[in-house]
Design an enzyme around this catalytic site. Structure first.
Site, short mmCIF file in Angstrom:
data_model
loop_
_atom_site.label_atom_id
_atom_site.label_comp_id
_atom_site.label_asym_id
_atom_site.label_seq_id
_atom_site.Cartn_x
_atom_site.Cartn_y
_atom_site.Cartn_z
N LYS A 79 38.82 30.13 37.13
CA LYS A 79 40.22 30.60 37.37
C LYS A 79 40.67 30.15 35.66
O LYS A 79 40.53 29.02 35.29
CB LYS A 79 40.94 30.07 38.19
CG LYS A 79 42.37 30.55 38.15
CD LYS A 79 43.12 29.86 39.43
CE LYS A 79 44.54 30.46 39.64
NZ LYS A 79 45.28 29.88 40.96
N SER A 154 47.43 33.53 43.56
CA SER A 154 47.37 33.64 42.35
C SER A 154 45.79 33.56 41.87
O SER A 154 45.51 34.17 40.53
CB SER A 154 48.00 32.64 41.42
OG SER A 154 47.43 31.52 41.80
N SER A 178 47.36 29.95 46.92
CA SER A 178 46.71 30.60 45.70
C SER A 178 45.29 30.70 46.00
O SER A 178 44.73 31.50 45.22
CB SER A 178 47.20 30.05 44.67
OG SER A 178 48.37 30.62 44.12
#
Ligand SMILES: [Zn+2]
Lengths: 497, 484
Positions: A79, A154, A178
């Site tokens: 990420k 996210s 997330s």
């Protein structure tokens, strides 16, 4: 799936370790897969071709030298809110669009040391603020199971990369859901460990007291493998916990005999619609069929989770994001004096959701409002954690939905509040610091669509119960195999071209 | 005496002496090429996290104990949020409502020996900022500059903030307070406390009020004082400026003024204080600190004598003057030497005279510190004992001291070896006196005719005849007796 990257991390690492295939070959296949599907999926903000090949060659050299690497040659998506030395690390924000990290996050470094290959930096909602990945300022990520739909957020890029076979494992970060929500949306396993289990060093902070790094993977076993590699105290993170980590890979089991699973009375799935409700009811029955005893538990304060979270997280973010001021790194919009430079830089650099949360947080911490908002939210947080403690006196694990609906179409949640509601089932666990995961549990075909979309079952355990939690999820996953029921929408095209 | 009384509070920032910075592993050293002692943590890079320096926390506890502060069992770090280019994270890790120590007081003394107490409002631990240099303007000030350069070497250095109550009433008290604060921190070894290197920085809040009034007047804050001397000058100047304003019928405006040492005046920096809302909240990157009471007791037991206690011992018990006591306290190695001599010799007055007199003079001449000289405290104590027992006189003692400085060792051994023992036998001295009187009949006659000051000549000759070893008091007595 025919792609090497789509095979399990365990299998890849075993093959590379045994010399049946080189890490370099695995990496080339993964990069080829990225080249083939990335134009449609958009999981990555940066593809690390050169770094991936260099890492693969290093891993191959280590293997030849007789080293044992638990993740040898396993393609990894990171990420893009985690630092990797020498790579662009953006948090999907214009304010960091060109920032190259000079150091590597602890969790990333541990995976690289275990032999994982960094394929790319995955897209996310800007600074991890969002539940659909639509808040990324730098790119659009599409759900591999329906390119018209969001991948969740996210950690949307991480989930999509694994789902699309562009990586075998991924690191995500979970602040209020997330990791779990995008995992559910993209038919993968997503696991948020106990707060403090995994070092946050090198994770660009959103809400420091909630942020936790965790794995996304095709299987629970792979998630456990990643967890075993990244868990454990770190002298660079004062909030990381310096207690021994019991490897979860060794505790994977095939049944749930002797396990009491709590179903939360407040989480009535009937409100989620008949299709979704049916999937969760079936999931709970399947748990029972595996030998678990279902008990009803109550979390009376869970309803305050959302409000509590949307005070604490913005408060912390308003302070954490102050450093993006144009002085030392990142975007700078020049002006005649420093105050004006700050204002212009931040106005141009942050997207609307980030600005909204900075404003909410600044307000919540302001003199005169601090006690009414921030202090109260902290008290509510304590009550929510106590509710869980009480619940875990009568059960070993809690089962709940990972999200209130399957992946939705782009722009479907136009007002912020309806987007915030996406995290209704995941936020209470985050506030209590508990380990929780999402495992694929069935499919529904949304109205007006012909494509079935996945749903995720959330399992949550007491603090430090990672081995129990992953073990139980593995039993459920092995018995049900929901993840294998459908293939990503893009594979039809790719496989037959 | 003025009809006004000054009311002063002092706010100090003290850089703590540690190997590493407060929240990272960078070396805590003064100076260096700009931006060389930096890392992701002290530069506030995205993703970097602070880890507290246990040594700095211990320094704070020791300082707190030295100032008789309370040490609560729990403490925490808070974020003080404001935008400032020198501050990498745009918040400062500080302590708001639960500092490591609470309360406490600084005990200081004035030139006349009065011991005074100034209570502390708070002491807390925080991190220092970087330093800006403004370029492009003619005078290095920010006004007119075209750009600024920032050096983050200092960013993240552990900093103790120490705020006094407004209980100081003049420049003398303020400087005496600062000196006591400095001495204490030096004695603890927690800071270099050097104003010229910025490891001690202070601001003064000053107001005046009619003598006898209990109300506080409007205060001004004076900044940019870079030595104790400039603190003294700045405070005197500000008190005079405020008195003049009041006497002209004007008012003191609440403002921050910068002291201009070269011109000897303060200049208004900003008159309207910005109403800052720092939005303090507990730093979520740092867990609350718990301080074990047992550890506190351990540190308390290890606490060295504090300067004010030393002052009381020297002036009270030992009868030293304020100047002598202060001189010793400000030279810790010399004071340690002195204390050892006193401990063995038991004669503080003689020890003071030797240590601050002849020995310090020798140290000056030879550029070697007393404590590092060849004169062992045991040997000086011996010398004092020899004088005390009248075995040698002060002239011989001075000569011996010089030889001891050059490495001659035990004075008793020298005296015995060389037969330097003072002649105090009345019969032997009387024989010498008689001999001298007989040799100088004319002088004896002059004395008897009333010129009594010629006695000195006779005494000198007797001393000479004894090769300096006769007890001068006894010689004096016998000469007068024989002449009288
Ligand atoms: Zn540093």
């Amino acid at each position: 799936m025919s792609d090497a990257a789509a095979r399990s991390a365990t299998a890849i690492a075993a093959d590379v370790q045994a010399g049946r295939v080189s890490a370099r070959e695995i990496t080339e296949k993964a990069l080829a897969r990225v080249a083939a599907v990335e134009p449609r999926v958009g999981a990555y903000l940066t593809v690390l071709d050169a770094a991936a090949r260099a890492a693969a060659d290093r891993v191959d050299a280590c293997i030849r030298a007789g080293e044992r690497l638990p993740l040898a040659g396993v393609p990894l998506a990171i990420k893009d809110n985690m630092a990797l030395a020498g790579s662009r690390t953006t948090a999907a924000s214009k304010i960091l669009a060109d920032w190259v990290a000079p150091y590597t996050a602890t969790a990333v470094a541990r995976l690289l040391a275990a032999g994982a290959i960094p394929i790319g930096k995955a897209n996310l909602d800007e600074f991890a603020m969002g539940s659909s990945c639509e808040n990324s300022a730098l790119g659009t990520t599409r759900n591999p199971y329906d390119l018209e739909r969001v991948p969740g957020g996210s950690s949307g890029g991480s989930a999509a990369a694994v789902a699309a076979g562009e990586a075998t494992i991924a690191l995500g970060s979970d602040t209020g859901g997330s990791i779990r929500e995008p995992a559910a949306f993209c038919n993968v396993v997503g696991f948020k460990p106990t707060y403090g289990r995994v070092s946050r060093y090198g994770l660009i902070a959103f809400a420091s007291s909630l942020d936790q790094i965790g794995p996304l993977a095709h299987t629970v076993a792979d998630a456990a493998l990643v967890y075993d590699a990244i868990a454990g105290g770190d002298p660079m993170d004062a909030t990381s916990l310096d207690r021994p980590v019991e490897p979860a890979s060794a505790r994977l089991r095939d049944d749930l005999r002797g396990c009491k699973i709590g179903i939360v009375r407040q989480f009535d799935t009937q409100t989620l619609g008949d299709d979704v409700d049916a999937v969760y009811r079936r999931a709970y029955r399947d748990l029972e069929a595996l030998g678990a005893e279902l008990v009803e538990v109550t979390l009376p304060t869970a309803d305050y989770g959302l409000a509590t979270y949307y005070l604490i997280a913005p408060a912390e973010c308003s302070s954490n994001l102050a450093r993006f001021d144009g002085v030392r790194y990142g975007l700078r919009v020049d002006a005649d004096d420093v105050r004006e430079m700050y204002a212009r830089t931040r106005a141009a650099g942050f997207g609307p959701e980030v600005k909204r949360r900075i404003l909410i947080g600044t307000y919540a911490l302001s003199s005169g409002y601090y006690d009414a908002y921030y202090v109260r939210a902290q008290k509510a947080r304590t009550l929510i954690a106590r509710d869980f403690e009480r619940a875990f006196q009568s059960c070993d694990l809690i089962a709940a939905p990972a999200a209130s609906c399957p992946a939705f179409r782009f722009n479907a949640k136009s007002d912020p509040y309806s987007m915030y509601l996406m995290d209704y089932y995941t936020i209470p666990m985050s506030l209590a610091g508990l380990p929780a995961l999402s495992v694929p549990c069935g499919w529904v075909t949304p109205d007006g669509s012909t494509r079935p979309m996945p749903l995720g079952l959330q399992l949550c355990g007491p603090l430090f119960s990672e081995p129990l939690l992953l073990g139980a999820a593995h039993a459920y996953e092995s018995a049900t195999g929901h993840a294998r029921a459908h293939r990503p929408a893009l594979d039809e095209a790719v496989d037959h071209v | 005496m003025s009809e006004f009384e000054a009311v002063i509070g002092i706010e100090c920032h003290v850089e703590l002496k540690t190997d590493a910075k407060m929240f990272c592993g960078c070396p805590n050293t003064f100076g260096g090429e700009p931006n060389t002692n930096v890392c992701p943590v002290c530069l506030g890079l995205p993703g970097a996290l602070p880890v507290p320096n246990a040594r700095a926390i211990e320094h704070m506890l020791r300082a707190g104990l030295a100032f008789d502060a309370e040490i609560p069992a729990f403490s925490k770090f808070d974020r003080k949020n404001y935008f400032y280019p020198d501050m990498p994270k745009d918040y400062q890790i500080s302590q708001y409502d639960m500092p490591l120590t609470q309360g406490g007081a600084v005990r200081y003394w004035l030139a006349d020996g009065t011991l005074k107490v100034c209570r502390l409002t708070r002491i807390h631990l925080e991190e220092d900022t970087g330093k800006s240099t403004h370029a492009g303007s003619s005078d290095g000030r920010i006004a007119g500059s075209t750009f600024s350069l920032i050096d983050f070497n200092r960013a993240g250095v552990p900093l103790m903030e120490c705020v006094s109550e407004p209980e100081l009433h003049g420049a003398d008290e303020a400087v005496a307070y600062l000196e006591a604060l400095r001495r204490t921190l030096l004695a603890l070894g927690v800071s270099d406390v050097k104003m010229e290197e910025g490891s001690l920085r202070c601001d003064a809040n000053i107001s005046i009020r009619p003598r006898g009034s209990r109300e506080l007047g409007t205060k001004t804050e004076i900044k940019n004082m870079n030595s104790f001397r400039s603190v003294h000058r700045a405070i005197e100047s500000e008190i005079a400026r405020q008195i003049a304003l009041i006497e002209r019928g004007e008012r003191v405006t609440q403002e921050t003024r910068g002291w201009d040492e070269a011109r000897g005046v303060s200049v208004s920096m900003r008159s309207k204080e910005e109403a800052h809302d720092y939005r303090y909240f507990p730093d979520p990157d740092l867990t609350p600190l718990s301080v074990a009471p047992a550890r506190v007791e351990e540190l308390r037991a290890q606490m060295p004598e504090r300067p004010w206690q030393q002052f009381e011992r020297y002036t009270g018990e030992y009868g030293l003057s304020v100047t002598q006591a202060t001189q010793l306290i400000d030279a810790p190695a010399l004071a340690g030497y002195f204390d050892r001599v006193v401990a063995i010799a038991g004669n503080a007055r003689a020890a003071t005279n030797f240590v601050l007199g002849d020995l310090s003079r020798l140290a000056n001449e030879r550029s070697v510190a007393v404590a590092e000289s060849a004169v062992a405290p045991e040997h000086l104590a011996e010398l004092i004992a020899l004088v005390e027992a009248k075995q040698i006189n002060s002239k011989i003692a001075k000569e011996l001291l010089e030889r001891m400085w050059d490495g001659a060792g035990s004075p008793r051994a020298i005296v015995e070896r060389e037969g330097l023992s003072q002649t105090s036998d009345p019969a032997a001295v009387a024989a010498l006196v008689d001999g001298v009187l007989a040799a100088h009949p004319a002088v004896v006659a002059e004395y008897r005719a009333g010129k009594v000051n010629v006695a000195g000549f006779l005494v000198g000759n007797v001393m000479k005849a004894s090769r300096g070893k006769a007890d001068p008091a006894l010689v004096q007595e016998l000469v007068k007796q024989r002449l009288g």
